[in-house]
Design a protein around this motif. Sequence first.
Motif, PDB file in Angstrom:
ATOM      1  N   THR A  46     -39.550  17.134 -15.446  1.00  0.00           N
ATOM      2  CA  THR A  46     -38.626  18.092 -14.817  1.00  0.00           C
ATOM      3  C   THR A  46     -37.432  17.379 -14.160  1.00  0.00           C
ATOM      4  OG1 THR A  46     -40.588  19.388 -14.338  1.00  0.00           O
ATOM      5  CG2 THR A  46     -38.550  20.131 -13.334  1.00  0.00           C
ATOM      6  N   GLY A  47     -37.723  16.341 -13.383  1.00  0.00           N
ATOM      7  CA  GLY A  47     -36.641  15.624 -12.691  1.00  0.00           C
ATOM      8  C   GLY A  47     -35.678  14.984 -13.680  1.00  0.00           C
ATOM      9  N   THR A  48     -36.229  14.429 -14.755  1.00  0.00           N
ATOM     10  CA  THR A  48     -35.394  13.786 -15.778  1.00  0.00           C
ATOM     11  C   THR A  48     -34.512  14.820 -16.463  1.00  0.00           C
ATOM     12  OG1 THR A  48     -37.219  12.253 -16.132  1.00  0.00           O
ATOM     13  CG2 THR A  48     -35.476  12.242 -17.777  1.00  0.00           C
ATOM     14  N   LEU A  49     -35.103  15.997 -16.746  1.00  0.00           N
ATOM     15  CA  LEU A  49     -34.338  17.071 -17.399  1.00  0.00           C
ATOM     16  C   LEU A  49     -33.125  17.464 -16.552  1.00  0.00           C
ATOM     17  CD1 LEU A  49     -34.126  19.503 -19.504  1.00  0.00           C
ATOM     18  CD2 LEU A  49     -35.337  20.805 -17.758  1.00  0.00           C
ATOM     19  N   TYR A  50     -33.369  17.692 -15.264  1.00  0.00           N
ATOM     20  CA  TYR A  50     -32.253  18.156 -14.415  1.00  0.00           C
ATOM     21  C   TYR A  50     -31.268  17.024 -14.102  1.00  0.00           C
ATOM     22  CZ  TYR A  50     -34.103  22.774 -14.302  1.00  0.00           C
ATOM     23  OH  TYR A  50     -34.506  24.016 -14.709  1.00  0.00           O
TER      24      TYR A  50
END
Lengths: 311, 103
Positions: free
Chosen positions: B31-35
């Motif tokens: 999730t953090g990488t996506l955003y």
Amino acid sequence: MNEQNTVPQAGRRLIGLYPARYRELYGEDIAATFAEVTEGLTGRALLRERLDLASHALRLRLGIASTDPAGRILAGAAPIALALGAGVCVSDLLWIMRDFVPVFTHARPGQVVRGTLVFVLAFIPWITALLCAATGRWRPARAAAVLAVALDLVFSGLILTVGYGTLGELCRVGGLAALVLLAPPDLVDTARRGRRTVVAVAVTTALTLTWVWAIPIAEWRPYIVASLADLWLFVAVAALLVVHLSARRPDRLRCVGIALAAVPWLLEYSAGGNAEQAVVGFTVLIGGAFAVGGVVQLIRRMLGTEPAEPA
Amino acid sequence: MLTALADAPRHGYAIIQEVLAISEGRTRLRTGTLYTALDRLLQQGLVRVEGEEVVGGRLRRTFALTEQGKDLLTEETRRLRLAVLEAERRLGGARLRPSGASA
């Protein structure tokens, strides 16, 4: 918000780490995605997801995300700092081998085992970090580099008493770890050119430091060891800076990052009692590199070789 | 990620699923990488926020490619296609030549 109620409590706490403005814009969306991604996850997979989200939130809070100028500077600094660390390590390795291999041949078996263990623990993580960075795997490279600096710290603590030496080591280790850990991993250049640069910097640093220490003239040696030897590390950084700053479209933030990569050693040399010499050497070499880059860009403009801006 | 958004706007979780499918299971975005990536693509003007909707009691923001993003993806696709064609041509030629022969 109703939607927030469907997000697990841990997710909501992590969303709370984001800066208020960003949370207002994207908080619910991120929380919803996080809830869906982590549905059914347990153990290490769940922990990795949480750490990844926390890392994103903290980067934004600290102003070092990949969209921030500071993040871009750190992304330029981290691989070069790692390369310098590995280069210094290889140079140390060569000198330790020269000095201690003859000693080991006459040592007792227990001493040989202990010596080999320290040797392996001190150098293998750096070599691993360099190999990972050279093959474009930044996250393992980062982990190996952090392990390497942690072990550096342990060995320094074992060997040195508190004083200039330890303080210098602490500055270098802390600075290196901070650069490598804080750089946004998605922005570190792992393309072929970036990987080649890391290897080139490591090899240049190792060779120049080894060469300087190998100068055989006895009466020159103390002066060179005390002064010029430390500056060779900055020479490698300055040379890289000149190359980057002379490019057609230099990434100035990345160039600042390259200069920043040498700062942990500047701190170490300064704390080691050579403050004035280290600061002057750093300023002359790095400042000189920026000046040369500026002159090259000026000549480009005067000759009209600057390509037109794309429409 | 640009490829994942090429045919339709998608929300965060759908992008993660799409990237997983496109990479045949090799790339699983967290999730953090996506955003992190979305922040950068938004800043570069390659992606835009298409809209917001509530699905299953959860707010979802959908992202879509901008014209600039489409152009970049088209250019990258063309570059990769040329590289593939060249590799296929050379591999085909290599089969016809005896081993160790120079070009």
